[in-house]
Design a protein around this motif. Structure first.
Motif, PDB file in Angstrom:
ATOM      1  N   ALA A  51      23.707  39.697-110.011  1.00 15.76           N
ATOM      2  CA  ALA A  51      22.958  39.106-108.896  1.00 15.76           C
ATOM      3  C   ALA A  51      22.390  40.223-108.028  1.00 15.76           C
ATOM      4  CB  ALA A  51      23.881  38.215-108.071  1.00 15.76           C
ATOM      5  N   GLY A  52      21.108  40.160-107.731  1.00 17.66           N
ATOM      6  CA  GLY A  52      20.467  41.186-106.892  1.00 17.66           C
ATOM      7  C   GLY A  52      20.444  42.528-107.591  1.00 17.66           C
ATOM      8  N   SER A  53      19.824  42.562-108.771  1.00 23.02           N
ATOM      9  CA  SER A  53      19.873  43.768-109.628  1.00 23.02           C
ATOM     10  C   SER A  53      19.100  44.953-109.065  1.00 23.02           C
ATOM     11  CB  SER A  53      19.316  43.453-111.023  1.00 23.02           C
ATOM     12  OG  SER A  53      20.110  42.496-111.667  1.00 23.02           O
ATOM     13  N   SER A  74      19.030  39.792-112.377  1.00 22.79           N
ATOM     14  CA  SER A  74      18.286  38.856-111.527  1.00 22.79           C
ATOM     15  C   SER A  74      17.930  39.530-110.210  1.00 22.79           C
ATOM     16  CB  SER A  74      19.123  37.603-111.259  1.00 22.79           C
ATOM     17  OG  SER A  74      20.215  37.904-110.416  1.00 22.79           O
ATOM     18  N   ASP A  75      16.971  38.952-109.534  1.00 20.77           N
ATOM     19  CA  ASP A  75      16.600  39.370-108.180  1.00 20.77           C
ATOM     20  C   ASP A  75      15.603  38.330-107.665  1.00 20.77           C
ATOM     21  OD1 ASP A  75      17.114  42.418-106.841  1.00 20.77           O
ATOM     22  OD2 ASP A  75      15.590  41.204-105.837  1.00 20.77           O
ATOM     23  N   LEU A  76      15.186  38.494-106.402  1.00 22.54           N
ATOM     24  CA  LEU A  76      14.134  37.583-105.941  1.00 22.54           C
ATOM     25  C   LEU A  76      12.888  38.342-105.524  1.00 22.54           C
ATOM     26  CD1 LEU A  76      14.769  36.000-102.405  1.00 22.54           C
ATOM     27  CD2 LEU A  76      15.345  38.324-103.099  1.00 22.54           C
ATOM     28  N   ASN A  77      12.950  39.670-105.483  1.00 16.49           N
ATOM     29  CA  ASN A  77      11.812  40.491-105.077  1.00 16.49           C
ATOM     30  C   ASN A  77      10.941  40.782-106.308  1.00 16.49           C
ATOM     31  OD1 ASN A  77      10.639  43.329-104.991  1.00 16.49           O
ATOM     32  ND2 ASN A  77      11.076  42.978-102.832  1.00 16.49           N
ATOM     33  N   GLN A  79       8.634  42.982-107.025  1.00 18.45           N
ATOM     34  CA  GLN A  79       8.555  44.386-107.452  1.00 18.45           C
ATOM     35  C   GLN A  79       9.830  44.787-108.194  1.00 18.45           C
ATOM     36  OE1 GLN A  79       5.728  45.689-106.846  1.00 18.45           O
ATOM     37  NE2 GLN A  79       5.984  47.855-107.307  1.00 18.45           N
ATOM     38  N   HIS A  80      10.948  44.272-107.718  1.00 17.79           N
ATOM     39  CA  HIS A  80      12.222  44.577-108.369  1.00 17.79           C
ATOM     40  C   HIS A  80      12.309  43.890-109.731  1.00 17.79           C
ATOM     41  CE1 HIS A  80      14.251  45.557-104.219  1.00 17.79           C
ATOM     42  NE2 HIS A  80      13.178  46.283-104.468  1.00 17.79           N
ATOM     43  N   LEU A  81      11.830  42.645-109.801  1.00 14.89           N
ATOM     44  CA  LEU A  81      11.839  41.947-111.100  1.00 14.89           C
ATOM     45  C   LEU A  81      10.984  42.710-112.111  1.00 14.89           C
ATOM     46  CD1 LEU A  81      11.592  38.281-109.779  1.00 14.89           C
ATOM     47  CD2 LEU A  81      13.505  39.251-111.067  1.00 14.89           C
ATOM     48  N   ARG A 101      14.778  34.865-111.804  1.00 16.82           N
ATOM     49  CA  ARG A 101      14.407  34.914-110.384  1.00 16.82           C
ATOM     50  C   ARG A 101      15.406  34.055-109.619  1.00 16.82           C
ATOM     51  NH1 ARG A 101      12.367  33.140-106.032  1.00 16.82           N
ATOM     52  NH2 ARG A 101      11.012  34.475-104.767  1.00 16.82           N
ATOM     53  N   ILE A 102      16.468  34.697-109.158  1.00 12.67           N
ATOM     54  CA  ILE A 102      17.510  33.971-108.422  1.00 12.67           C
ATOM     55  C   ILE A 102      17.443  34.345-106.944  1.00 12.67           C
ATOM     56  CG2 ILE A 102      19.995  33.681-108.052  1.00 12.67           C
ATOM     57  CD1 ILE A 102      20.455  34.101-111.007  1.00 12.67           C
ATOM     58  N   ASP A 103      17.255  33.331-106.107  1.00 15.24           N
ATOM     59  CA  ASP A 103      17.421  33.504-104.664  1.00 15.24           C
ATOM     60  C   ASP A 103      18.821  33.013-104.338  1.00 15.24           C
ATOM     61  OD1 ASP A 103      17.531  33.438-101.928  1.00 15.24           O
ATOM     62  OD2 ASP A 103      15.646  32.348-101.661  1.00 15.24           O
ATOM     63  N   LEU A 104      19.691  33.941-104.002  1.00 22.73           N
ATOM     64  CA  LEU A 104      21.100  33.594-103.808  1.00 22.73           C
ATOM     65  C   LEU A 104      21.321  32.687-102.602  1.00 22.73           C
ATOM     66  CD1 LEU A 104      22.574  37.119-104.560  1.00 22.73           C
ATOM     67  CD2 LEU A 104      22.877  35.082-105.979  1.00 22.73           C
ATOM     68  N   SER A 105      20.329  32.586-101.723  1.00 21.08           N
ATOM     69  CA  SER A 105      20.530  31.677-100.593  1.00 21.08           C
ATOM     70  C   SER A 105      20.427  30.220-101.048  1.00 21.08           C
ATOM     71  CB  SER A 105      19.549  31.970 -99.459  1.00 21.08           C
ATOM     72  OG  SER A 105      18.234  31.752 -99.887  1.00 21.08           O
ATOM     73  N   CYS A 127      27.771  41.723-108.484  1.00 26.78           N
ATOM     74  CA  CYS A 127      26.808  41.794-107.381  1.00 26.78           C
ATOM     75  C   CYS A 127      27.118  43.015-106.526  1.00 26.78           C
ATOM     76  CB  CYS A 127      26.910  40.519-106.534  1.00 26.78           C
ATOM     77  SG  CYS A 127      25.695  40.443-105.201  1.00 26.78           S
ATOM     78  N   ALA A 128      26.169  43.953-106.490  1.00 28.38           N
ATOM     79  CA  ALA A 128      26.383  45.210-105.762  1.00 28.38           C
ATOM     80  C   ALA A 128      25.417  45.320-104.587  1.00 28.38           C
ATOM     81  CB  ALA A 128      26.158  46.406-106.706  1.00 28.38           C
ATOM     82  N   ASN A 129      25.974  45.621-103.432  1.00 29.89           N
ATOM     83  CA  ASN A 129      25.153  46.001-102.279  1.00 29.89           C
ATOM     84  C   ASN A 129      24.118  44.960-101.898  1.00 29.89           C
ATOM     85  OD1 ASN A 129      26.370  48.538-101.852  1.00 29.89           O
ATOM     86  ND2 ASN A 129      25.186  49.414-103.553  1.00 29.89           N
ATOM     87  N   VAL A 130      24.513  43.701-101.921  1.00 32.64           N
ATOM     88  CA  VAL A 130      23.558  42.650-101.550  1.00 32.64           C
ATOM     89  C   VAL A 130      23.997  41.909-100.286  1.00 32.64           C
ATOM     90  CG1 VAL A 130      22.475  40.473-102.250  1.00 32.64           C
ATOM     91  CG2 VAL A 130      22.763  42.304-103.934  1.00 32.64           C
TER      92      VAL A 130
HETATM   93  C1  LIG Z   1      20.407  47.225-101.575  1.00 32.19           C
HETATM   94  S1  LIG Z   1      19.646  46.419-102.910  1.00 32.19           S
HETATM   95  C2  LIG Z   1      20.905  46.591-104.158  1.00 32.19           C
HETATM   96  C3  LIG Z   1      20.330  46.580-105.531  1.00 32.19           C
HETATM   97  C4  LIG Z   1      21.312  46.899-106.648  1.00 32.19           C
HETATM   98  N1  LIG Z   1      22.312  45.869-106.787  1.00 32.19           N
HETATM   99  C5  LIG Z   1      21.959  48.225-106.413  1.00 32.19           C
HETATM  100  O1  LIG Z   1      23.143  48.276-106.057  1.00 32.19           O
HETATM  101  O2  LIG Z   1      21.269  49.237-106.586  1.00 32.19           O
HETATM  102  C6  LIG Z   1      19.738  44.708-102.461  1.00 32.19           C
HETATM  103  C7  LIG Z   1      19.080  43.791-103.478  1.00 32.19           C
HETATM  104  O3  LIG Z   1      19.332  42.435-103.110  1.00 32.19           O
HETATM  105  C8  LIG Z   1      18.164  41.692-103.341  1.00 32.19           C
HETATM  106  N2  LIG Z   1      18.226  40.500-102.515  1.00 32.19           N
HETATM  107  C9  LIG Z   1      18.068  40.394-101.177  1.00 32.19           C
HETATM  108  N3  LIG Z   1      18.158  39.117-100.781  1.00 32.19           N
HETATM  109  C10 LIG Z   1      18.394  38.383-101.905  1.00 32.19           C
HETATM  110  C11 LIG Z   1      18.557  36.995-102.166  1.00 32.19           C
HETATM  111  N4  LIG Z   1      18.490  36.085-101.177  1.00 32.19           N
HETATM  112  N5  LIG Z   1      18.754  36.595-103.452  1.00 32.19           N
HETATM  113  C12 LIG Z   1      18.794  37.512-104.449  1.00 32.19           C
HETATM  114  N6  LIG Z   1      18.638  38.843-104.266  1.00 32.19           N
HETATM  115  C13 LIG Z   1      18.435  39.267-103.009  1.00 32.19           C
HETATM  116  C14 LIG Z   1      17.034  42.646-102.977  1.00 32.19           C
HETATM  117  O4  LIG Z   1      15.798  42.252-103.543  1.00 32.19           O
HETATM  118  C15 LIG Z   1      17.554  43.950-103.547  1.00 32.19           C
HETATM  119  O5  LIG Z   1      17.158  44.120-104.871  1.00 32.19           O
END
Ligand SMILES: C[S@@+](CC[C@H](N)C(=O)[O-])C[C@H]1O[C@@H](n2cnc3c(N)ncnc32)[C@H](O)[C@@H]1O
Length: 227
Positions: A51-53, A74-77, A79-81, A101-105, A127-130
């Motif tokens: 989640a949030g790759s 997955s991600d929702l941005n 550019q990131h996808l 394309r997952i929006d975790l909200s 899920c890292a750093n999200v």
């Molecule tokens: C700090 S980055 C971390 C990316 C990656 N996991 C890493 O550790 O390098 C945060 C990520 O969360 C994604 N993100 C933010 N809000 C989100 C949401 N509501 N649903 C899914 N992804 C989300 C952003 O697009 C971004 O790619």
């Protein structure tokens, strides 16, 4: 208000022509994270959602080390996808699927989780750093989806900085937390106890806390035996 603290590719660093983005932190943390994941994944098969790759670099490394696992980044941005797809193509590994394309909200995550075109019941969610760089409802949606989709033996792995018992584990995390909240009052380093409560609500219990370099943790949740 900034939408993301990290929108990769917006820092002036050159993009690869195919859209591959680079996250500096990836180079510092991927080996340690991979080692923790491997302890659980080794010898198993199944579907894992990241989640949030972000850039997509982590999923490539993880997939390289676990050829029996099907990885669903997955991600929702947008550019990131695009970057995830480019890293997927660059790696040429058979066990990485097209990013979702997952929006975790959204607790439902995405249509593919329900219409048979995505993964089945999940061996793991990583899920890292999200969740500190997003409103609390993103953590709620992450747990809701994990609680719904993890197999009986499945696990949720959360990597990042966390508070323990209401306290930061390092001054640098406290400074980071303040800067996050200044950028967006809904963001902030989350407390392990609050995440345990979220898990409780969806049938997940905190099994383990793994201390990681640079004052980060990996929280490992598994299905409650009572659920
Ligand atoms: C700090 S980055 C971390 C990316 C990656 N996991 C890493 O550790 O390098 C945060 C990520 O969360 C994604 N993100 C933010 N809000 C989100 C949401 N509501 N649903 C899914 N992804 C989300 C952003 O697009 C971004 O790619």
């Amino acid at each position: 208000m900034a939408e993301y603290v990290v929108e990769f590719g917006k820092d002036g660093r050159p993009l690869e022509p195919d859209g591959r983005l680079d996250a500096p932190a990836f180079h510092r943390n991927h080996q340690a994270i991979s080692a923790v994941l491997q302890q659980f994944l080794a010898g198993k098969s199944g579907d894992v959602v990241e989640a949030g790759s972000g850039t997509g670099q982590h999923v490539v490394e993880f997939a390289r080390h676990s050829p029996e696992i099907i990885w669903w980044p997955s991600d929702l941005n947008e550019q990131h996808l695009k970057s995830i797809k480019a890293w997927q193509a660059h790696a040429g590994l058979p066990n990485i699927r097209t990013p979702l394309r997952i929006d975790l909200s959204d607790p439902a995550w995405c249509p593919e989780m329900h219409d048979g075109s995505g993964p089945g019941q999940l061996l793991a969610v990583f899920c890292a750093n999200v969740i500190h760089i997003a409103p609390w409802r993103v953590a709620e949606g992450l747990f809701a989806g994990a609680g719904r989709t993890l197999r009986a033996d499945g696990r949720l792995f959360l990597y990042g900085p966390f508070k323990r018992g209401g306290k930061h584990t390092a001054v640098s995390n406290a400074v980071f937390d303040s800067s996050l909240r200044e950028g967006n009052a809904e963001w902030g380093v989350r407390d392990v106890d609050d995440l345990k409560k979220l898990g409780h609500g969806v049938g997940l219990v905190l099994k383990e806390i793994v201390e990681m370099p640079a004052n980060n943790l990996i929280l490992v949740f598994e299905r409650s035996k009572m659920a």
